[in-house]
Design an enzyme around this catalytic site. Structure first.
Site, mmCIF file in Angstrom:
data_model
loop_
_atom_site.group_PDB
_atom_site.id
_atom_site.type_symbol
_atom_site.label_atom_id
_atom_site.label_comp_id
_atom_site.label_asym_id
_atom_site.label_seq_id
_atom_site.Cartn_x
_atom_site.Cartn_y
_atom_site.Cartn_z
ATOM 1 N N ASP A 8 0.885 -1.155 0.000
ATOM 2 C CA ASP A 8 0.000 0.000 0.000
ATOM 3 C C ASP A 8 0.932 1.217 0.000
ATOM 4 O O ASP A 8 2.127 1.093 0.314
ATOM 5 C CB ASP A 8 -0.860 -0.045 1.267
ATOM 6 C CG ASP A 8 -1.629 1.237 1.487
ATOM 7 O OD1 ASP A 8 -2.260 1.730 0.542
ATOM 8 O OD2 ASP A 8 -1.594 1.762 2.624
ATOM 9 N N ASP A 10 -0.114 5.047 0.945
ATOM 10 C CA ASP A 10 -0.350 6.034 1.997
ATOM 11 C C ASP A 10 -0.249 5.403 3.382
ATOM 12 O O ASP A 10 -1.021 4.502 3.713
ATOM 13 C CB ASP A 10 -1.755 6.653 1.836
ATOM 14 C CG ASP A 10 -1.913 7.427 0.526
ATOM 15 O OD1 ASP A 10 -0.946 8.097 0.133
ATOM 16 O OD2 ASP A 10 -2.985 7.359 -0.076
HETATM 17 C C1 BG6 Z 1 -5.899 5.838 0.267
HETATM 18 C C2 BG6 Z 1 -5.866 6.588 1.573
HETATM 19 O O1 BG6 Z 1 -4.629 5.332 -0.017
HETATM 20 O O2 BG6 Z 1 -6.297 6.695 -0.795
HETATM 21 C C3 BG6 Z 1 -7.191 7.289 1.822
HETATM 22 O O3 BG6 Z 1 -5.588 5.690 2.615
HETATM 23 C C4 BG6 Z 1 -7.558 8.158 0.624
HETATM 24 O O4 BG6 Z 1 -7.092 8.052 2.986
HETATM 25 C C5 BG6 Z 1 -7.572 7.296 -0.622
HETATM 26 O O5 BG6 Z 1 -8.839 8.750 0.812
HETATM 27 C C6 BG6 Z 1 -7.943 8.080 -1.893
HETATM 28 O O6 BG6 Z 1 -6.928 8.975 -2.202
HETATM 29 P P1 BG6 Z 1 -7.037 10.093 -3.321
HETATM 30 O O7 BG6 Z 1 -5.651 10.613 -3.420
HETATM 31 O O8 BG6 Z 1 -7.516 9.438 -4.573
HETATM 32 O O9 BG6 Z 1 -8.021 11.095 -2.820
HETATM 33 MG MG MG Z 2 -2.673 3.185 3.666
#
Ligand code: BG6
Ligand code: MG
Length: 219
Positions: A8, A10
């Site tokens: 993963d 984030d």
């Molecule tokens: C995930 C995060 O990786 O991505 C979430 O853990 C986030 O918190 C999601 O909402 C979507 O991300 P993005 O950048 O498309 O808004």
């Molecule tokens: Mg994550």
């Protein structure tokens, strides 16, 4: 015998989880919806519109779709501003070492992130070339905890799910890995990530080679 590892992004490779938190908090509080770390846990790993819906539900709000899209855009603009200045220094401790150890162990390396900003973040961190394949929200229909994203990554890497290790910081992410039939390493709190096969507080100090050896002797 493991042939691939799927990370993963984030909260595992880099602390963008913090920036998602700040951007959602600003949006939620602007709407009068209380927002704290505990509630934020429920948003980790959940895609953008899914996260927004959880916030709106919490506040008893039900705006029309065009307003929801506007709110999601506003959060994303704030988030993109927060991540704009990221560099390789924003890699979490141990992340680069884990990527390099995976390569050294001969594993295929994949990314499974529901973030539509995943490609940009990898570029900012300068680590795009460490991944054999990247699966993001643009390539899947169902977000975590559905296993689709990890199964798609495995398929693209040419690895059987049972031969894959998934690495996640979110409870829904660990659920997705386990539903995909993979081995799960949770990064964070063992109480939140209890479904994982192994939980480490951070990738810092995590010895992938030793872990693979340990797993091989168990099989
Ligand atoms: C995930 C995060 O990786 O991505 C979430 O853990 C986030 O918190 C999601 O909402 C979507 O991300 P993005 O950048 O498309 O808004
Ligand atoms: Mg994550």
């Amino acid at each position: 015998m493991f042939t691939a590892i799927i990370f993963d992004l984030d909260g595992v490779i880099t602390d963008t989880a913090r920036y998602h938190y700040l951007a959602w908090k600003r949006l939620a509080e602007g709407l009068g919806v209380p927002f704290d770390e505990a509630f934020n846990e429920q948003l980790k790993g959940v895609d953008r519109m899914g996260s927004l819906d959880l916030i709106l539900k919490r506040g008893g709000l039900d705006p029309a779709l065009d307003e929801r899209l506007r709110l999601a855009d506003r959060k994303n603009d704030d988030y993109r501003q927060l991540v704009a200045t990221m560099t390789r220094a924003d890699l979490l401790p141990g992340a680069l070492n884990a990527l390099e150890s995976a390569r050294a162990a001969g594993l295929k390396v994949g990314l499974a992130s529901v973030s539509k900003n995943a490609g940009t973040i990898l570029e900012r961190l300068g680590i795009t070339t460490y991944f054999d394949d990247v699966v993001d929200a643009n390539l899947i229909k169902r977000g975590k905890p559905d296993p689709e994203i990890f199964l798609t990554a495995a398929q693209k890497l040419g690895a059987a799910p049972a031969a894959c290790i998934g690495v996640e910081d979110a409870a829904v992410g660990v659920q997705a890995i386990k539903s995909a039939g993979m081995l799960a390493i949770g990064v964070g709190d063992p109480v939140i990530l209890g479904q994982a096969d192994r939980v480490v507080p951070s990738l810092d100090g995590f010895d992938l080679a030793a872990f693979l050896k340990e797993m091989a002797t168990r099989r």
